[in-house]
Design a protein around this motif. Sequence first.
Motif: not given
Length: 117
Positions: A1-24
């Motif tokens: 099996q593969v386990q996946l964990i996301e991170s990097g979410g949050g609150l941002v204003q319109a026009g902004g940027s975020l980077r999400l990660s998915c560690a396997a």
Amino acid sequence: QVQLIESGGGLVQAGGSLRLSCAASGRTDIIYIMHWFRQAPGKEREFVGRINWSGGATFYADSVKGRFTISRDNAKPTMYLQMDSLKPEDTAVYYCASDRNTGVRYWGQGTQVTVSS
């Protein structure tokens, strides 16, 4: 099996940027394709984009094309979702998923992204 964990979410204003990660972890040698999906409140889960794990080819939904970029680091192994020019309609729980070449899919638990106007 593969386990996946996301991170990097949050609150941002319109026009902004975020980077999400998915560690396997686990049987990462069987990963064929990895995806990002999202689900907004009251809506069905929708496809965001995917990346071929070995070759790196990507494909995006029209709604995010030109604003979102998927990449991966096979050595870690981790997939990323760079989100730029965010809009309020991008607000959702973002999930990563990995596919075996048999079609079996594994899911992460999701990470919340909220874009304020």
